[in-house]
Write an enzyme that holds these catalytic residues in place. Structure first.
Site, PDB file in Angstrom:
ATOM      1  N   THR A  71       0.845  -1.204   0.000  1.00 17.75           N
ATOM      2  CA  THR A  71       0.000   0.000   0.000  1.00 17.75           C
ATOM      3  C   THR A  71       0.875   1.247   0.000  1.00 17.75           C
ATOM      4  O   THR A  71       0.614   2.213  -0.730  1.00 17.75           O
ATOM      5  CB  THR A  71      -0.950  -0.017   1.228  1.00 17.75           C
ATOM      6  OG1 THR A  71      -1.760  -1.192   1.153  1.00 17.75           O
ATOM      7  CG2 THR A  71      -1.845   1.204   1.262  1.00 17.75           C
ATOM      8  N   ASN A 151      -6.393  -9.961  -6.849  1.00 16.49           N
ATOM      9  CA  ASN A 151      -6.362 -10.659  -5.560  1.00 16.49           C
ATOM     10  C   ASN A 151      -7.661 -11.400  -5.241  1.00 16.49           C
ATOM     11  O   ASN A 151      -7.673 -12.300  -4.415  1.00 16.49           O
ATOM     12  CB  ASN A 151      -6.041  -9.683  -4.424  1.00 16.49           C
ATOM     13  CG  ASN A 151      -6.929  -8.461  -4.438  1.00 16.49           C
ATOM     14  OD1 ASN A 151      -6.994  -7.730  -5.425  1.00 16.49           O
ATOM     15  ND2 ASN A 151      -7.652  -8.256  -3.362  1.00 16.49           N
ATOM     16  N   GLN A 181       0.176 -10.072  -5.984  1.00 12.30           N
ATOM     17  CA  GLN A 181      -0.294 -11.466  -5.980  1.00 12.30           C
ATOM     18  C   GLN A 181       0.414 -12.317  -7.030  1.00 12.30           C
ATOM     19  O   GLN A 181       0.128 -13.504  -7.157  1.00 12.30           O
ATOM     20  CB  GLN A 181      -1.813 -11.521  -6.185  1.00 12.30           C
ATOM     21  CG  GLN A 181      -2.620 -10.811  -5.101  1.00 12.30           C
ATOM     22  CD  GLN A 181      -2.592 -11.526  -3.752  1.00 12.30           C
ATOM     23  OE1 GLN A 181      -2.107 -12.651  -3.624  1.00 12.30           O
ATOM     24  NE2 GLN A 181      -3.110 -10.870  -2.717  1.00 12.30           N
ATOM     25  N   SER A 201       4.677  -7.043  -1.915  1.00 15.07           N
ATOM     26  CA  SER A 201       4.436  -7.129  -0.474  1.00 15.07           C
ATOM     27  C   SER A 201       5.033  -8.417   0.077  1.00 15.07           C
ATOM     28  O   SER A 201       4.794  -9.502  -0.476  1.00 15.07           O
ATOM     29  CB  SER A 201       2.918  -7.115  -0.247  1.00 15.07           C
ATOM     30  OG  SER A 201       2.645  -7.264   1.113  1.00 15.07           O
ATOM     31  N   HIS A 203       4.413  -9.928   3.034  1.00 19.13           N
ATOM     32  CA  HIS A 203       3.579 -10.854   3.824  1.00 19.13           C
ATOM     33  C   HIS A 203       2.721 -11.770   2.957  1.00 19.13           C
ATOM     34  O   HIS A 203       2.076 -12.685   3.466  1.00 19.13           O
ATOM     35  CB  HIS A 203       2.752 -10.103   4.878  1.00 19.13           C
ATOM     36  CG  HIS A 203       1.579  -9.328   4.359  1.00 19.13           C
ATOM     37  ND1 HIS A 203       0.301  -9.822   4.394  1.00 19.13           N
ATOM     38  CD2 HIS A 203       1.484  -8.092   3.830  1.00 19.13           C
ATOM     39  CE1 HIS A 203      -0.535  -8.907   3.908  1.00 19.13           C
ATOM     40  NE2 HIS A 203       0.166  -7.852   3.560  1.00 19.13           N
ATOM     41  N   THR A 239      14.779   5.556   9.272  1.00 17.12           N
ATOM     42  CA  THR A 239      15.890   4.629   9.489  1.00 17.12           C
ATOM     43  C   THR A 239      15.562   3.272   8.890  1.00 17.12           C
ATOM     44  O   THR A 239      14.496   2.704   9.145  1.00 17.12           O
ATOM     45  CB  THR A 239      16.179   4.495  11.003  1.00 17.12           C
ATOM     46  OG1 THR A 239      16.493   5.797  11.500  1.00 17.12           O
ATOM     47  CG2 THR A 239      17.340   3.553  11.262  1.00 17.12           C
ATOM     48  N   CYS A 324      -8.894  -6.560   3.436  1.00 17.76           N
ATOM     49  CA  CYS A 324      -8.855  -5.206   3.980  1.00 17.76           C
ATOM     50  C   CYS A 324     -10.228  -4.548   3.971  1.00 17.76           C
ATOM     51  O   CYS A 324     -10.466  -3.616   4.701  1.00 17.76           O
ATOM     52  CB  CYS A 324      -7.845  -4.361   3.228  1.00 17.76           C
ATOM     53  SG  CYS A 324      -8.022  -4.536   1.493  1.00 17.76           S
TER      54      CYS A 324
HETATM   55  N1  PLP Z   1      -2.421  -5.116  -3.964  1.00 13.51           N
HETATM   56  C1  PLP Z   1      -2.974  -6.322  -3.948  1.00 13.51           C
HETATM   57  C2  PLP Z   1      -3.350  -6.985  -5.238  1.00 13.51           C
HETATM   58  C3  PLP Z   1      -3.201  -6.972  -2.726  1.00 13.51           C
HETATM   59  O1  PLP Z   1      -3.766  -8.184  -2.713  1.00 13.51           O
HETATM   60  C4  PLP Z   1      -2.841  -6.321  -1.522  1.00 13.51           C
HETATM   61  C5  PLP Z   1      -3.139  -6.943  -0.211  1.00 13.51           C
HETATM   62  O2  PLP Z   1      -4.156  -7.579  -0.049  1.00 13.51           O
HETATM   63  C6  PLP Z   1      -2.245  -5.054  -1.603  1.00 13.51           C
HETATM   64  C7  PLP Z   1      -2.052  -4.481  -2.830  1.00 13.51           C
HETATM   65  C8  PLP Z   1      -1.811  -4.336  -0.370  1.00 13.51           C
HETATM   66  O3  PLP Z   1      -0.726  -4.980   0.212  1.00 13.51           O
HETATM   67  P1  PLP Z   1      -0.205  -4.639   1.662  1.00 13.51           P
HETATM   68  O4  PLP Z   1      -1.037  -5.409   2.616  1.00 13.51           O
HETATM   69  O5  PLP Z   1       1.229  -5.059   1.666  1.00 13.51           O
HETATM   70  O6  PLP Z   1      -0.340  -3.164   1.836  1.00 13.51           O
END
Ligand code: PLP
Length: 380
Positions: A71, A151, A181, A201, A203, A239, A324
């Site tokens: 994000t 996603n 993704q 990302s 995670h 940092t 989210c």
């Molecule tokens: N873009 C896509 C396609 C995602 O699936 C996600 C998270 O679900 C994001 C952006 C945002 O990622 P982050 O959680 O690292 O901000």
């Protein structure tokens, strides 16, 4: 536990957990900006990590910025590019099926006077290319903003075709790509892909939350989102966290090592579930050519959230719409935009897989679905 919610987030791999422990040592704990030898060592390790991540992504190290999440990467790229390049044009072209990380940036830019053209998408989630040609032929376009793998459905963007349309009609228009993704699940080679900005990302690939990357092609100028001490070439002050950069690298390395076997495994699980679920009158909403890691399915007679909680009783974890926004209890805007009717979309559940899922889990999932229909169908 059966965890089929890997598009929302993944659990840290053993190698990542080990790396976390290792990075807790004093020798890695200096500030990369400090002039003493602890700082110099941290700075070197940080830069080495950047070089390694760049190599794994097919980029140059000067093009990689570590961020806190995708994000942040999206905000930095989209808002930063438009802020810095006022003469590049007033138009941005995208779709309404992007992740909120992009859509909210676009909405903000619209409020400040930019013209955002949202292309319609086909049933398979791909943008209508004739509409892209039309939009690019009109007003001068600064930026294209797309997602490589959706996603919610796993729909794959026809990137090469989009780039060839861009090259033909408006070669100066830059491309921002959300590859969150796609990373570790299909080849991502940034120089070959020829995009200008790209977000990732950690995670989603079994690293830690709090880890992200922004690719900024050499020569692409943006205004940084975070101002301060000028770290990371002034592109992202604050940092630097050697720990977070390192665990992104470790997870990426592991994802790429296992990519082919993992893809095959996801294909098997996905193929089996598609067949079994369709035999039970569920509707598969992911396109046939989607990335096999995501399977969006609408269960007859069960609202998304009801099915999610029924599955939870069996210790099975899935998503409704993207994590989210799922707390807002909305029907998926991605599905509605792709032409799915509201009733079908209201019953949609997203299953998303990782290399740790097994066929046995897929079989247990089907048994649980059968049990849910037997026990709860009358109550629904
Ligand atoms: N873009 C896509 C396609 C995602 O699936 C996600 C998270 O679900 C994001 C952006 C945002 O990622 P982050 O959680 O690292 O901000």
């Amino acid at each position: 536990m059966i965890y089929f919610d890997n598009s929302a987030t993944t659990f840290p791999s053993d190698r990542v957990r080990e790396a976390v422990n290792n990075m807790m040592k004093d020798e890695f704990s200096g500030n990369p900006g400090s002039l003493h030898k602890l700082g110099v060592a941290a700075d070197k390790a940080y830069n080495d990590t950047r070089i390694s991540v760049a190599g794994l992504l097919g980029a140059s190290d000067s093009e990689i910025i570590f961020t806190s999440c995708a994000t942040e990467s999206a905000n930095t790229a989209i808002r930063g590019y438009m802020s810095r390049n006022k003469r590049a044009g007033n138009r941005i072209i995208s779709t309404r099926t992007e992740h909120k990380a992009s859509l909210e940036c676009l909405s903000l830019l619209e409020k400040s006077g930019y013209d955002v053209v949202y292309l319609p998408v086909e049933k398979d989630g791909k943008p209508v290319l004739s509409e892209l040609e039309k939009a690019l032929s009109g007003e001068k376009t600064a930026l294209l903003c797309f997602t490589l793998v959706n996603n919610e459905t796993g729909s794959i963007l026809p990137l090469e075709e989009i780039i060839s349309v861009r090259n033909k009609i408006s070669p100066d228009t830059k491309i921002y790509l959300d590859a969150v993704q796609a990373l570790g699940k299909m080849p991502v080679d940034l120089h070959k892909m020829n995009v200008d900005m790209c977000s990732f990302s950690g995670h989603k690939i079994h690293s830690l939350k709090g880890t992200g990357v922004l690719y900024l092609k050499n020569g692409t100028r943006i205004d940084p989102l975070i101002l301060g001490g000028g770290q990371q070439g002034n592109m992202r002050s604050g940092t630097q966290s050697l720990l977070l950069a390192k665990v992104f690298e470790v997870a990426l390395e592991e994802a790429l090592e296992t990519m082919d076997a993992s893809h095959k495994n996801a294909e098997e699980i996905n193929g089996y579930l598609r067949k079994e679920l369709e035999a039970r009158n569920a509707k598969i909403l992911s396109p046939d050519d989607a990335l096999p890691y995501v399977l969006n399915v609408s269960f007859d007679g069960f609202e998304s959230e009801t099915m999610l909680h029924c599955l939870e009783i069996y210790d099975i974890f899935v998503s409704t719409v993207s994590a989210c926004s799922s707390k807002a209890k909305k029907v998926s805007y991605v599905l509605l935009e792709s032409g799915v009717d509201r009733k079908t979309a209201a019953n949609a559940v997203r299953l998303s897989f990782s290399r740790y899922n097994t066929m046995e889990e897929a079989q247990d999932f089907i048994k649980a679905v059968d049990d849910i229909y037997d026990r709860y169908a009358v109550l629904r």
